[in-house]
Enzyme design. Structure first.
Site, PDB file in Angstrom:
ATOM      1  N   HIS A  29     -26.108   2.690  10.909  1.00  0.00           N
ATOM      2  CA  HIS A  29     -26.106   4.166  10.844  1.00  0.00           C
ATOM      3  C   HIS A  29     -25.640   4.651   9.473  1.00  0.00           C
ATOM      4  O   HIS A  29     -25.238   5.797   9.326  1.00  0.00           O
ATOM      5  CB  HIS A  29     -25.242   4.732  11.972  1.00  0.00           C
ATOM      6  CG  HIS A  29     -25.757   4.344  13.320  1.00  0.00           C
ATOM      7  ND1 HIS A  29     -26.881   4.908  13.880  1.00  0.00           N
ATOM      8  CD2 HIS A  29     -25.351   3.387  14.185  1.00  0.00           C
ATOM      9  CE1 HIS A  29     -27.124   4.331  15.055  1.00  0.00           C
ATOM     10  NE2 HIS A  29     -26.204   3.396  15.251  1.00  0.00           N
ATOM     11  N   ARG A  73      11.105  -2.034  -1.120  1.00  0.00           N
ATOM     12  CA  ARG A  73      10.745  -0.694  -0.665  1.00  0.00           C
ATOM     13  C   ARG A  73       9.757  -0.031  -1.624  1.00  0.00           C
ATOM     14  O   ARG A  73       9.149   0.978  -1.288  1.00  0.00           O
ATOM     15  CB  ARG A  73      12.008   0.181  -0.570  1.00  0.00           C
ATOM     16  CG  ARG A  73      12.987  -0.311   0.463  1.00  0.00           C
ATOM     17  CD  ARG A  73      14.332   0.371   0.313  1.00  0.00           C
ATOM     18  NE  ARG A  73      14.308   1.768   0.678  1.00  0.00           N
ATOM     19  CZ  ARG A  73      14.470   2.245   1.893  1.00  0.00           C
ATOM     20  NH1 ARG A  73      14.679   1.406   2.884  1.00  0.00           N
ATOM     21  NH2 ARG A  73      14.442   3.540   2.141  1.00  0.00           N
ATOM     22  N   CYS A 133      12.342   5.261  -2.319  1.00  0.00           N
ATOM     23  CA  CYS A 133      13.580   5.078  -3.070  1.00  0.00           C
ATOM     24  C   CYS A 133      14.596   4.237  -2.303  1.00  0.00           C
ATOM     25  O   CYS A 133      14.594   4.220  -1.070  1.00  0.00           O
ATOM     26  CB  CYS A 133      14.224   6.427  -3.369  1.00  0.00           C
ATOM     27  SG  CYS A 133      13.084   7.568  -4.140  1.00  0.00           S
ATOM     28  N   LYS A 184       7.456  -0.010   0.979  1.00  0.00           N
ATOM     29  CA  LYS A 184       7.605  -0.629   2.293  1.00  0.00           C
ATOM     30  C   LYS A 184       7.954   0.405   3.348  1.00  0.00           C
ATOM     31  O   LYS A 184       7.441   0.396   4.444  1.00  0.00           O
ATOM     32  CB  LYS A 184       8.696  -1.703   2.227  1.00  0.00           C
ATOM     33  CG  LYS A 184       8.932  -2.432   3.540  1.00  0.00           C
ATOM     34  CD  LYS A 184       7.723  -3.262   3.906  1.00  0.00           C
ATOM     35  CE  LYS A 184       7.921  -4.029   5.195  1.00  0.00           C
ATOM     36  NZ  LYS A 184       6.628  -4.566   5.674  1.00  0.00           N
ATOM     37  N   GLU A 202      -7.367  -3.918  10.385  1.00  0.00           N
ATOM     38  CA  GLU A 202      -6.165  -4.516   9.811  1.00  0.00           C
ATOM     39  C   GLU A 202      -6.524  -5.568   8.767  1.00  0.00           C
ATOM     40  O   GLU A 202      -5.905  -5.633   7.703  1.00  0.00           O
ATOM     41  CB  GLU A 202      -5.300  -5.114  10.937  1.00  0.00           C
ATOM     42  CG  GLU A 202      -4.030  -5.789  10.487  1.00  0.00           C
ATOM     43  CD  GLU A 202      -3.063  -4.885   9.712  1.00  0.00           C
ATOM     44  OE1 GLU A 202      -3.268  -3.663   9.663  1.00  0.00           O
ATOM     45  OE2 GLU A 202      -2.123  -5.443   9.120  1.00  0.00           O
ATOM     46  N   GLU A 258      -4.897  -3.652   0.268  1.00  0.00           N
ATOM     47  CA  GLU A 258      -3.587  -3.187  -0.204  1.00  0.00           C
ATOM     48  C   GLU A 258      -2.927  -4.166  -1.170  1.00  0.00           C
ATOM     49  O   GLU A 258      -2.195  -3.762  -2.060  1.00  0.00           O
ATOM     50  CB  GLU A 258      -2.653  -2.812   0.949  1.00  0.00           C
ATOM     51  CG  GLU A 258      -2.068  -3.952   1.731  1.00  0.00           C
ATOM     52  CD  GLU A 258      -1.070  -3.500   2.790  1.00  0.00           C
ATOM     53  OE1 GLU A 258      -0.308  -2.565   2.548  1.00  0.00           O
ATOM     54  OE2 GLU A 258      -1.062  -4.117   3.872  1.00  0.00           O
ATOM     55  N   TRP A 289      11.012   5.773  -6.361  1.00  0.00           N
ATOM     56  CA  TRP A 289       9.559   5.740  -6.144  1.00  0.00           C
ATOM     57  C   TRP A 289       9.101   7.180  -6.360  1.00  0.00           C
ATOM     58  O   TRP A 289       9.407   8.062  -5.567  1.00  0.00           O
ATOM     59  CB  TRP A 289       9.259   5.274  -4.722  1.00  0.00           C
ATOM     60  CG  TRP A 289       7.825   5.016  -4.435  1.00  0.00           C
ATOM     61  CD1 TRP A 289       7.114   3.868  -4.712  1.00  0.00           C
ATOM     62  CD2 TRP A 289       6.899   5.897  -3.782  1.00  0.00           C
ATOM     63  NE1 TRP A 289       5.819   4.003  -4.278  1.00  0.00           N
ATOM     64  CE2 TRP A 289       5.660   5.224  -3.714  1.00  0.00           C
ATOM     65  CE3 TRP A 289       6.998   7.181  -3.254  1.00  0.00           C
ATOM     66  CZ2 TRP A 289       4.532   5.795  -3.131  1.00  0.00           C
ATOM     67  CZ3 TRP A 289       5.867   7.753  -2.682  1.00  0.00           C
ATOM     68  CH2 TRP A 289       4.647   7.068  -2.618  1.00  0.00           C
ATOM     69  N   LYS A 292      -5.293  -5.255   4.927  1.00  0.00           N
ATOM     70  CA  LYS A 292      -4.474  -6.308   4.302  1.00  0.00           C
ATOM     71  C   LYS A 292      -5.071  -6.693   2.961  1.00  0.00           C
ATOM     72  O   LYS A 292      -4.392  -6.812   1.961  1.00  0.00           O
ATOM     73  CB  LYS A 292      -4.452  -7.512   5.254  1.00  0.00           C
ATOM     74  CG  LYS A 292      -3.230  -8.292   5.349  1.00  0.00           C
ATOM     75  CD  LYS A 292      -2.035  -7.685   6.039  1.00  0.00           C
ATOM     76  CE  LYS A 292      -1.827  -6.252   5.927  1.00  0.00           C
ATOM     77  NZ  LYS A 292      -0.788  -5.627   6.596  1.00  0.00           N
ATOM     78  N   ASN A 302      17.370   9.932  -1.894  1.00  0.00           N
ATOM     79  CA  ASN A 302      16.115   9.428  -1.335  1.00  0.00           C
ATOM     80  C   ASN A 302      15.601  10.506  -0.401  1.00  0.00           C
ATOM     81  O   ASN A 302      16.324  10.991   0.460  1.00  0.00           O
ATOM     82  CB  ASN A 302      16.383   8.120  -0.570  1.00  0.00           C
ATOM     83  CG  ASN A 302      15.158   7.653   0.209  1.00  0.00           C
ATOM     84  OD1 ASN A 302      14.043   8.066  -0.075  1.00  0.00           O
ATOM     85  ND2 ASN A 302      15.392   6.788   1.183  1.00  0.00           N
ATOM     86  N   GLY A 303      14.336  10.906  -0.578  1.00  0.00           N
ATOM     87  CA  GLY A 303      13.751  11.938   0.284  1.00  0.00           C
ATOM     88  C   GLY A 303      13.034  12.978  -0.549  1.00  0.00           C
ATOM     89  O   GLY A 303      12.799  12.770  -1.746  1.00  0.00           O
TER      90      GLY A 303
HETATM   91  O1  M6R Z   1       7.346   1.021   8.921  1.00  0.00           O
HETATM   92  P1  M6R Z   1       6.093   1.450   9.585  1.00  0.00           P
HETATM   93  O2  M6R Z   1       5.546   0.421  10.522  1.00  0.00           O
HETATM   94  O3  M6R Z   1       6.200   2.783  10.243  1.00  0.00           O
HETATM   95  O4  M6R Z   1       5.044   1.576   8.400  1.00  0.00           O
HETATM   96  C1  M6R Z   1       3.749   2.039   8.658  1.00  0.00           C
HETATM   97  C2  M6R Z   1       2.840   1.756   7.491  1.00  0.00           C
HETATM   98  O5  M6R Z   1       3.321   2.357   6.329  1.00  0.00           O
HETATM   99  C3  M6R Z   1       2.670   0.262   7.251  1.00  0.00           C
HETATM  100  O6  M6R Z   1       2.198  -0.398   8.373  1.00  0.00           O
HETATM  101  C4  M6R Z   1       1.690   0.030   6.079  1.00  0.00           C
HETATM  102  O7  M6R Z   1       0.405   0.401   6.439  1.00  0.00           O
HETATM  103  C5  M6R Z   1       1.761  -1.417   5.632  1.00  0.00           C
HETATM  104  N1  M6R Z   1       1.953  -1.479   4.229  1.00  0.00           N
HETATM  105  C6  M6R Z   1       0.525  -2.179   5.869  1.00  0.00           C
HETATM  106  O8  M6R Z   1       0.670  -3.511   5.481  1.00  0.00           O
END
Ligand code: M6R
Length: 601
Positions: free
Chosen positions: A499, A27, A2, A596, A476, A483, A75, A480, A99-100
């Site tokens: 395996h 966000r 949020c 985000k 990673e 996601e 959100w 990428k 937010n929370g």
């Molecule tokens: O803000 P942060 O680095 O703590 O966030 C951690 C993850 O939520 C963040 O890296 C997430 O995996 C990304 N969307 C990946 O691209």
């Protein structure tokens, strides 16, 4: 997660609130709403499921205006995205955005229902507004503090009272809230970009502290109701950095910023004599064991850090997922240090780990991007990744900056322990200085990665394989891709395929194979041959020359010291994921279901 914006000043609040909310879109959200205190003192709200554009249309039809108001992008956590569940929420004389997550909302809701309260939404938030209204007799501050005393969980709140016109009360716990101060106006927000186009001066709201925003001014008090003064800070980020600057997406812009962000992160940390992190780290002799903790990409950066630190500094490193570590009753003791990695500095699980470390008296180092964020403030030592605002949900420049800081940390530990020879040390330091230029070269081949994306975007699944540091890097690369393109993808240590996973390889399945170390090159090539002989289409990522014939496509990397090659190798994988996502018609910057800044656990 949020986003909250609040405005009080001489201008019309509606435009500022919607423009602030649009800056917080990154966000992640599924509905939005605003409430405004109109000229006659009454509070009116408009809210809607879906994108901000829908809200703006509704607002235009209503002709809402006023000099103070609160806005929210939601959100969904408790209750589906819907008009009714959108914020603001109202109860009696109180209107609020949140937010929370309120953990004990069920129990509180039952109590309120027993008292006759009728709820209109499925949210935990409505309980908060109902409580404030229940406690509100004469003093709004008392009502807010009485409420925060009974709710459990995380919150950032913006609250308005019908009978106190043009006034917003803001309070937070474990969720961010900053307060921008312009000329005769104040903007509260979940994050600085929301007000960066209006002002760069801001206050950080402390946990449990209450901000009272009235007629363009702000004052602060605590639970004793005593007022106090605070230090006014100035954001170093500029508006341009927080906007797209001509690129079609933030993600593309942020990937292209990497030569600069790597420079900004690495160069100030190496002095003329080649000493590293001298300002940030005084003494490292107490460190016997490192726990790197983070979520998602931050945790993946940690995997690369482990490979590097263990190789050069010979300090044992474990890499932990924050949401697991916090509840794992971890074995921690003297000589342990927790290195928390977070771009936002607000990730709820990572923040909880810092708090746990404090309780257990374990020293913490935060590798954080957002200056003044909760993790940055809580960590004993902070090393900032100077990557600037990262808006796209998929992290790119912050990830490479995190990895570069871990390499600097590894080198520093190695130097302090005498576990690295001078030649190796100097060679890696020199290579780090060449990184920005090398990153530029990798970016110059963007057209090639785009062509590859066109070739593979229709695949159902994609695998990423590598050994050692390349296995860490593949985690990673795979994240990428999935996601932002929603293509199923997995990363494996190349030697582990046989395996189990190799049974998934059949004709035409794309496999991205990464080989950036000489020692593992031949072994990875053998693993590539295992998959190509089962029909896989391999995209080979390497800086080494080869005889060819065992892969379908190749991404050639420029030469640099192999210890830091992962920072270069991830860039084509980021761009590949970006273009696959474009080809598949996805919302690159705001992938579905993602946020985000993950401020709830
Ligand atoms: O803000 P942060 O680095 O703590 O966030 C951690 C993850 O939520 C963040 O890296 C997430 O995996 C990304 N969307 C990946 O691209």
């Amino acid at each position: 997660m949020c986003g909250i914006v609040g405005y009080s000043g001489k201008r019309d609040a509606v435009g500022l609130l919607t423009s602030g909310l649009s800056k917080l879109e990154y966000r992640g959200y599924d509905s939005a709403g605003i409430a405004v205190c109109k000229a006659d003192g009454t509070v009116e709200m408009v809210k809607s499921k879906g994108r901000l554009a829908i809200l703006e249309e509704k607002l235009a039809n209503k002709g809402l205006s006023g000099n103070a108001g609160i806005g929210h992008t939601r959100w969904a956590t408790h209750g589906e995205p819907s008009d009714a569940n959108s914020h603001p929420h109202r109860s009696g004389r109180v209107t609020l955005v949140h937010n929370g997550i309120i953990e004990n909302y069920m129990q509180l809701k039952e109590e309120l229902i027993a008292e006759g309260k009728v709820f209109l939404s499925d949210t935990d938030t409505e309980v908060v507004v109902a409580l404030i209204d229940r406690f509100y007799e004469e003093d709004p501050i008392e009502a807010i503090y009485k409420t925060t005393a009974v709710i459990r969980g995380s919150y950032a709140l913006g609250v308005m009272f019908d009978d106190i016109p043009n006034t917003i009360y803001a309070i937070r716990k474990d969720s961010p809230l900053v307060i921008g101060v312009g000329k005769d106006e104040v903007i509260i927000a979940s994050d600085i970009p929301a007000f960066l186009s209006e002002t760069r001066d801001y206050y950080l709201l402390d946990e449990g502290e209450l901000a009272i925003v009235r007629d363009g001014t702000v004052s602060f008090c605590d639970a004793t109701l005593a007022e106090h003064k605070k230090e006014l800070l100035t954001a170093s980020w500029d508006v341009e950095a927080a906007e797209k600057g001509g690129y079609p997406h933030f993600m593309l812009k942020e990937m292209h910023e990497q030569p600069k962000t790597l420079k900004d992160t690495v160069f100030p940390r190496i002095d003329e004599a080649g000493n590293i992190l001298k300002n940030e780290l005084k003494d490292t002799s107490y460190i016997k064991r490192i726990h790197i903790v983070g979520c998602g990409s931050a945790m993946h950066a940690g995997l690369l850090g482990k490979a590097f630190i263990e190789k050069y500094a010979r300090v044992p490193v474990s890499v932990e997922i924050a949401s697991e570590f916090r509840y794992a009753n971890p074995v921690l003791g003297e000589g342990d240090v927790i290195v928390l990695i977070s771009q936002s500095g607000e990730t709820a699980d990572s923040l909880a780990v810092i708090k746990l470390a404090k309780e257990l008296n374990i020293p913490t180092v935060g590798i954080v991007n957002v200056v003044g964020s909760s993790i940055a403030r809580a960590a004993d030592t902070v090393i900032y990744t100077n990557a600037g605002p990262e808006i796209a949900v998929a992290t790119t420049k912050a990830y490479t900056a995190q990895v570069s800081v871990l390499y600097l940390l590894g080198l520093r530990l190695a130097a302090d322990r005498g576990t690295i020879g001078t030649a190796d040390y100097n060679a890696i330091v020199e290579a780090l200085k060449l990184l920005p230029e090398a990153a530029k070269k990798v970016l110059e081949n963007e057209e090639h990665y785009k062509e590859l994306a066109k070739e593979y975007f229709e695949a159902r699944d994609m695998f990423f394989i590598g050994r050692g540091q390349d296995s860490a890097l593949c985690c990673e690369g795979s994240l990428k891709l999935k996601e932002i393109s929603y293509m199923h993808s997995e990363a494996y240590a190349a030697g582990e395929l046989k395996h189990g996973t190799i049974s998934l390889i059949s004709e035409g399945v794309p496999v991205v194979a990464v080989a950036t170390t000489e020692a593992m090159f031949e072994k990875t090539v053998s693993n590539i041959k295992e998959v190509t002989s089962r029909g896989a289409d391999v995209i080979f990522v390497t800086q080494f020359d080869d005889v060819g014939g065992f892969y379908k496509d190749k991404i050639a990397l420029p030469a640099i010291h192999e210890a830091i090659m992962p920072i270069l190798a991830i860039i084509p994988l980021q761009l590949f994921a970006y273009y696959v996502s474009i080809e598949r018609g996805c919302d690159v910057d705001k992938p579905r279901n993602l946020a985000k800044s993950v401020t709830v656990e």
